[in-house]
Design a protein around this motif. Structure first.
Motif, PDB file in Angstrom:
ATOM      1  N   PRO A  51       6.495  13.208  -2.281  1.00 34.66           N
ATOM      2  CA  PRO A  51       6.167  12.465  -3.497  1.00 34.66           C
ATOM      3  C   PRO A  51       7.398  11.719  -4.009  1.00 34.66           C
ATOM      4  O   PRO A  51       8.518  12.220  -3.909  1.00 34.66           O
ATOM      5  CB  PRO A  51       5.741  13.554  -4.492  1.00 34.66           C
ATOM      6  CG  PRO A  51       5.672  14.825  -3.740  1.00 34.66           C
ATOM      7  CD  PRO A  51       6.325  14.647  -2.411  1.00 34.66           C
ATOM      8  N   GLN A  52       7.172  10.527  -4.538  1.00 36.33           N
ATOM      9  CA  GLN A  52       8.229   9.690  -5.134  1.00 36.33           C
ATOM     10  C   GLN A  52       9.316   9.277  -4.152  1.00 36.33           C
ATOM     11  O   GLN A  52      10.420   8.929  -4.566  1.00 36.33           O
ATOM     12  CB  GLN A  52       8.862  10.404  -6.322  1.00 36.33           C
ATOM     13  CG  GLN A  52       7.857  10.569  -7.425  1.00 36.33           C
ATOM     14  CD  GLN A  52       8.422  11.226  -8.664  1.00 36.33           C
ATOM     15  OE1 GLN A  52       9.552  11.674  -8.686  1.00 36.33           O
ATOM     16  NE2 GLN A  52       7.614  11.269  -9.684  1.00 36.33           N
TER      17      GLN A  52
ATOM     18  N   ILE B 293       0.848  -1.205   0.000  1.00 39.22           N
ATOM     19  CA  ILE B 293       0.000   0.000   0.000  1.00 39.22           C
ATOM     20  C   ILE B 293       0.883   1.255   0.000  1.00 39.22           C
ATOM     21  O   ILE B 293       0.683   2.171  -0.796  1.00 39.22           O
ATOM     22  CB  ILE B 293      -0.952  -0.013   1.216  1.00 39.22           C
ATOM     23  CG1 ILE B 293      -1.972  -1.128   1.044  1.00 39.22           C
ATOM     24  CG2 ILE B 293      -1.650   1.347   1.388  1.00 39.22           C
ATOM     25  CD1 ILE B 293      -2.727  -1.491   2.309  1.00 39.22           C
ATOM     26  N   LEU B 294       1.884   1.273   0.884  1.00 41.66           N
ATOM     27  CA  LEU B 294       2.731   2.476   0.946  1.00 41.66           C
ATOM     28  C   LEU B 294       3.547   2.666  -0.331  1.00 41.66           C
ATOM     29  O   LEU B 294       3.935   3.778  -0.655  1.00 41.66           O
ATOM     30  CB  LEU B 294       3.666   2.424   2.157  1.00 41.66           C
ATOM     31  CG  LEU B 294       3.063   2.602   3.541  1.00 41.66           C
ATOM     32  CD1 LEU B 294       4.128   3.102   4.511  1.00 41.66           C
ATOM     33  CD2 LEU B 294       1.872   3.539   3.591  1.00 41.66           C
ATOM     34  N   LYS B 295       3.820   1.564  -1.050  1.00 43.05           N
ATOM     35  CA  LYS B 295       4.595   1.688  -2.289  1.00 43.05           C
ATOM     36  C   LYS B 295       3.767   2.283  -3.434  1.00 43.05           C
ATOM     37  O   LYS B 295       4.305   2.626  -4.477  1.00 43.05           O
ATOM     38  CB  LYS B 295       5.116   0.314  -2.732  1.00 43.05           C
ATOM     39  CG  LYS B 295       6.344  -0.140  -1.960  1.00 43.05           C
ATOM     40  CD  LYS B 295       6.759  -1.500  -2.498  1.00 43.05           C
ATOM     41  CE  LYS B 295       7.860  -2.109  -1.676  1.00 43.05           C
ATOM     42  NZ  LYS B 295       8.044  -3.534  -2.007  1.00 43.05           N
ATOM     43  N   GLU B 296       2.451   2.342  -3.268  1.00 46.21           N
ATOM     44  CA  GLU B 296       1.595   2.892  -4.326  1.00 46.21           C
ATOM     45  C   GLU B 296       1.922   4.367  -4.536  1.00 46.21           C
ATOM     46  O   GLU B 296       2.286   5.076  -3.593  1.00 46.21           O
ATOM     47  CB  GLU B 296       0.119   2.766  -3.926  1.00 46.21           C
ATOM     48  CG  GLU B 296      -0.383   1.351  -3.891  1.00 46.21           C
ATOM     49  CD  GLU B 296      -0.747   0.820  -5.270  1.00 46.21           C
ATOM     50  OE1 GLU B 296      -1.131   1.617  -6.152  1.00 46.21           O
ATOM     51  OE2 GLU B 296      -0.655  -0.411  -5.453  1.00 46.21           O
ATOM     52  N   ARG B 297       1.724   4.834  -5.781  1.00 50.75           N
ATOM     53  CA  ARG B 297       1.977   6.242  -6.091  1.00 50.75           C
ATOM     54  C   ARG B 297       1.193   7.154  -5.153  1.00 50.75           C
ATOM     55  O   ARG B 297       1.683   8.136  -4.657  1.00 50.75           O
ATOM     56  CB  ARG B 297       1.540   6.496  -7.537  1.00 50.75           C
ATOM     57  CG  ARG B 297       2.163   7.707  -8.138  1.00 50.75           C
ATOM     58  CD  ARG B 297       1.968   7.668  -9.619  1.00 50.75           C
ATOM     59  NE  ARG B 297       2.450   6.351 -10.143  1.00 50.75           N
ATOM     60  CZ  ARG B 297       2.653   6.103 -11.405  1.00 50.75           C
ATOM     61  NH1 ARG B 297       2.426   7.022 -12.300  1.00 50.75           N
ATOM     62  NH2 ARG B 297       3.081   4.922 -11.795  1.00 50.75           N
ATOM     63  N   ASN B 298      -0.076   6.808  -4.914  1.00 54.68           N
ATOM     64  CA  ASN B 298      -0.904   7.626  -4.032  1.00 54.68           C
ATOM     65  C   ASN B 298      -1.636   6.713  -3.047  1.00 54.68           C
ATOM     66  O   ASN B 298      -2.659   6.116  -3.383  1.00 54.68           O
ATOM     67  CB  ASN B 298      -1.895   8.446  -4.877  1.00 54.68           C
ATOM     68  CG  ASN B 298      -2.736   9.352  -4.020  1.00 54.68           C
ATOM     69  OD1 ASN B 298      -2.447   9.538  -2.822  1.00 54.68           O
ATOM     70  ND2 ASN B 298      -3.779   9.926  -4.600  1.00 54.68           N
ATOM     71  N   ALA B 299      -1.093   6.618  -1.848  1.00 60.71           N
ATOM     72  CA  ALA B 299      -1.679   5.699  -0.863  1.00 60.71           C
ATOM     73  C   ALA B 299      -2.889   6.320  -0.155  1.00 60.71           C
ATOM     74  O   ALA B 299      -3.675   5.594   0.471  1.00 60.71           O
ATOM     75  CB  ALA B 299      -0.628   5.296   0.165  1.00 60.71           C
ATOM     76  N   ALA B 300      -3.059   7.649  -0.266  1.00 65.18           N
ATOM     77  CA  ALA B 300      -4.096   8.332   0.535  1.00 65.18           C
ATOM     78  C   ALA B 300      -5.495   7.730   0.355  1.00 65.18           C
ATOM     79  O   ALA B 300      -6.148   7.372   1.357  1.00 65.18           O
ATOM     80  CB  ALA B 300      -4.095   9.829   0.226  1.00 65.18           C
TER      81      ALA B 300
END
Ligand code: CTP
Length: 307
Positions: A261-262, A223-230
């Motif tokens: 970001p990133q 989940i945290l590795k996703e581009r946008n976890a929010a």
């Protein structure tokens, strides 16, 4: 210009080395009269024009002779996980491609790892999590680019809906509820009501509590590795599922998680654990069986924030 077909996308969207591997594997499979398909996430992402992750290739039993020949042809290292009928080819650029044998799975109990037997590609689609992930794209020459879509995932894509294949899916494999939040949040899809009921029921019945700390931690890292976890964290909060990963996360407001970001995973973990302070973060990471080097890195970053 007419829209690209899936056969066009197979040629256009993969990097050169992956494309060469896909088409070499397909050629060998044709010669040996074995059926071969691209399956799972890559088919979903080609159809939705999303960024591509790993390409998973599927062969029907017996896959080993073909995979061995393919590895020799490409000069790739072959890693066999024969108990799971799975093979990995490590290419010269260290990229890893998984080749799996079509299988059927039987779950011996909730949250237990499944028992696996070889089967057909059609049958393999039935053991999957969501309709949009239960599709295959044939690679044999006479059917190149044709889609196998037994649960009408393409209609769900049009409706932007995430739908589980069967009711007890989240009891068999409770990690799927974290995956549901991940795909719904990533793609901006809604979760179909019966699917959401299945998730809530499995949570109420305590099925996710049977997952090991390592499996829970792995889902959290994805989940945290996703581009946008929010949006993903917000969905989990709504389902009261963050506290399933760690009971100390019951009162967490996911909106307070704002990584740069990133940033890489350790920075993201640091941003997540910062509101808890070092001592609590250390305990939570131990509870969730984080790897030692990750724990050390995150804790050293938290110390820097203290100064
Ligand atoms: N799968 C499943 N149940 C799980 C994990 C995986 O049914 N608990 C199936 C899905 O069909 C999925 C495929 O295995 O598409 C590959 O899984 P994985 O590589 O974890 O996910 P992807 O769908 O490729 O998604 P991502 O883009 O996050 O890698």
């Amino acid at each position: 210009m007419p829209p690209l077909t899936l056969a066009d996308k197979l040629r256009d969207r993969f990097d050169g080395e992956t494309r060469a591997l896909i088409f070499s594997a397909a050629k060998l499979a044709d010669e040996r009269k074995v059926r071969i398909a691209l399956v799972g996430g890559a088919v979903r992402d080609l159809l939705l024009d999303q960024p591509l992750g790993d390409a998973d290739l599927m062969l029907e039993h017996p896959a080993k002779p073909l995979v061995t020949e393919l590895a020799a042809m490409l000069g790739a290292e072959l890693i066999s996980h024969e108990r799971f009928f799975t093979f990995s080819l490590v290419l010269s650029n260290a990229k890893k491609i998984d080749i799996v044998t079509a299988r059927e799975e039987v779950y011996p109990g909730p949250a237990k790892l499944p028992m696996v037997t070889p089967s057909s590609i059609e049958q393999d689609m039935k053991r999957r999590d969501f309709t949009i992930n239960a599709m295959a794209c044939w690679l044999n020459r006479d059917s190149l680019g044709k889609i196998l879509d037994p649960f009408d995932g393409r209609s769900d894509m049009k409706r932007k809906t995430l739908r589980a294949l069967y009711e007890k899916s989240f009891f068999d494999d409770p990690t799927r509820l974290f995956r549901a939040a991940r795909f719904a949040g990533r793609l901006g899809f809604g979760v179909e009501p019966a699917t959401e009921d299945g998730i809530v029921d499995s949570i109420k019945a305590g099925a996710p509590r049977l997952l090991s700390p390592v499996r829970l931690r792995h889902e959290f890292e994805l989940i945290l590795k996703e581009r946008n976890a929010a949006p993903i964290l917000a969905i989990l909060k709504r389902w009261k599922a963050l506290e399933l990963i760690h009971p100390g996360w019951k009162a967490v407001d996911p909106a307070s998680y704002q990584p740069a970001p990133q940033s890489a995973l350790p920075e993201r973990l640091t941003a997540w654990f910062r509101p808890f302070g070092e001592a609590a973060a250390r305990k939570m990471m131990t509870d969730l069986a984080f790897e030692k080097h990750v724990k050390v890195e995150v804790l050293s970053k938290l110390v820097q924030y203290r100064r």
